[in-house]
Scaffold this motif. Sequence first.
Motif, mmCIF file in Angstrom:
data_model
loop_
_atom_site.group_PDB
_atom_site.id
_atom_site.type_symbol
_atom_site.label_atom_id
_atom_site.label_comp_id
_atom_site.label_asym_id
_atom_site.label_seq_id
_atom_site.Cartn_x
_atom_site.Cartn_y
_atom_site.Cartn_z
ATOM 1 N N UNK A 33 34.152 49.655 29.264
ATOM 2 C CA UNK A 33 32.721 49.390 29.018
ATOM 3 C C UNK A 33 32.392 48.447 30.149
ATOM 4 N N UNK A 34 31.338 48.814 31.082
ATOM 5 C CA UNK A 34 30.876 47.600 32.014
ATOM 6 C C UNK A 34 30.028 46.795 31.535
ATOM 7 N N UNK A 35 29.294 47.031 30.545
ATOM 8 C CA UNK A 35 28.376 45.904 29.821
ATOM 9 C C UNK A 35 29.221 44.862 29.220
ATOM 10 N N UNK A 36 30.326 45.413 28.596
ATOM 11 C CA UNK A 36 31.209 44.450 27.936
ATOM 12 C C UNK A 36 32.090 43.681 29.052
ATOM 13 N N UNK A 37 32.457 44.448 30.126
ATOM 14 C CA UNK A 37 33.289 43.568 31.164
ATOM 15 C C UNK A 37 32.335 42.534 31.853
ATOM 16 N N UNK A 38 31.116 42.788 32.044
ATOM 17 C CA UNK A 38 30.148 41.892 32.493
ATOM 18 C C UNK A 38 29.850 40.700 31.813
ATOM 19 N N UNK A 39 29.723 40.833 30.454
ATOM 20 C CA UNK A 39 29.686 39.826 29.754
ATOM 21 C C UNK A 39 30.779 38.960 29.382
ATOM 22 N N UNK A 40 32.026 39.446 29.647
ATOM 23 C CA UNK A 40 33.136 38.578 29.723
ATOM 24 C C UNK A 40 33.613 37.933 30.906
ATOM 25 N N UNK A 41 33.026 38.346 32.044
ATOM 26 C CA UNK A 41 33.418 38.179 33.553
ATOM 27 C C UNK A 41 33.474 36.609 33.481
ATOM 28 N N UNK A 62 26.458 48.582 41.034
ATOM 29 C CA UNK A 62 25.469 47.856 40.162
ATOM 30 C C UNK A 62 26.264 46.861 39.390
ATOM 31 N N UNK A 63 27.414 47.109 38.869
ATOM 32 C CA UNK A 63 28.262 46.121 38.322
ATOM 33 C C UNK A 63 28.843 44.996 39.448
ATOM 34 N N UNK A 64 29.395 45.388 40.395
ATOM 35 C CA UNK A 64 29.538 44.851 41.764
ATOM 36 C C UNK A 64 28.352 43.484 41.941
ATOM 37 N N UNK A 65 27.417 44.374 42.358
ATOM 38 C CA UNK A 65 25.931 43.314 42.285
ATOM 39 C C UNK A 65 25.803 42.189 41.604
ATOM 40 N N UNK A 66 26.192 42.683 40.173
ATOM 41 C CA UNK A 66 25.618 41.615 39.255
ATOM 42 C C UNK A 66 26.910 40.488 39.289
ATOM 43 N N UNK A 67 28.054 40.931 39.280
ATOM 44 C CA UNK A 67 29.317 39.962 39.295
ATOM 45 C C UNK A 67 29.047 39.205 40.801
ATOM 46 N N UNK A 68 28.742 39.601 41.797
ATOM 47 C CA UNK A 68 28.389 38.680 43.063
ATOM 48 C C UNK A 68 27.545 37.691 42.999
ATOM 49 N N UNK A 69 26.586 37.986 41.844
ATOM 50 C CA UNK A 69 25.657 36.926 41.594
ATOM 51 C C UNK A 69 26.470 35.718 40.955
ATOM 52 N N UNK A 70 27.510 35.745 40.393
ATOM 53 C CA UNK A 70 28.158 35.114 39.703
ATOM 54 C C UNK A 70 29.265 34.216 40.348
ATOM 55 N N UNK A 71 29.706 35.010 41.129
ATOM 56 C CA UNK A 71 30.953 34.737 42.057
ATOM 57 C C UNK A 71 30.855 35.406 43.432
ATOM 58 N N UNK A 72 30.542 34.639 44.579
ATOM 59 C CA UNK A 72 30.339 35.277 45.600
ATOM 60 C C UNK A 72 31.679 35.704 46.303
ATOM 61 N N UNK A 73 32.823 35.140 45.783
ATOM 62 C CA UNK A 73 34.072 35.237 46.621
ATOM 63 C C UNK A 73 34.886 36.333 46.193
ATOM 64 N N UNK A 74 34.378 37.263 45.030
ATOM 65 C CA UNK A 74 35.234 38.157 44.259
ATOM 66 C C UNK A 74 35.249 39.398 45.425
ATOM 67 N N UNK A 75 36.388 40.020 45.496
ATOM 68 C CA UNK A 75 36.542 41.039 46.379
ATOM 69 C C UNK A 75 36.537 42.556 45.179
ATOM 70 N N UNK A 76 36.106 43.580 46.004
ATOM 71 C CA UNK A 76 35.783 44.795 45.123
ATOM 72 C C UNK A 76 36.616 45.953 46.020
ATOM 73 N N UNK A 77 37.102 47.089 44.941
ATOM 74 C CA UNK A 77 37.165 48.215 45.582
ATOM 75 C C UNK A 77 36.837 49.313 44.257
ATOM 76 N N UNK A 78 36.400 50.567 45.075
ATOM 77 C CA UNK A 78 35.782 51.481 44.132
ATOM 78 C C UNK A 78 36.560 52.593 43.783
#
Length: 135
Positions: A33-41, A62-78
């Motif tokens: 659940x991305x909402x739960x993942x975001x709340x526990x990020x 959208x999830x990636x955009x939200x976590x980048x607001x919290x952590x600009x250094x985190x990397x992602x793949x999709x």
Amino acid sequence: MNRILVVDDEPDINMLLMLILEDSGYKVDVYDDPIQALSNFKPHYYDLVILDIIMPTMNGFGFYQRIRELDTGVKACFLTASETSQQEFEKGIYPLVVSEELIIRKPIRNIDLLENIKKILGNSSDNRILPKNQR
């Protein structure tokens, strides 16, 4: 040890990714659940997030955009099983520029997954994802 967050709405994919990654020495947290993942990020905790693009409550971009607001250094793949997502992305629906090497197609071959992760984590100075205004 690198820490990886996996967010995919398919529990079987999460379990498979967790097994593959943990067997390769990564510390892995998974959410379906991305909402739960975001709340526990946890900012500055993960080295990489692996995100399904198409999920019911929030897409991976959208999830990636939200976590980048919290952590600009985190990397992602999709992850995606769909070509449509890439086409929509290219039309500008998603306000990110994502290099093709950051998109992993389902079904996932273990060796391809691990090689992509090593490439992404090995290049700490190049995030390869830029906001649309920085293209």
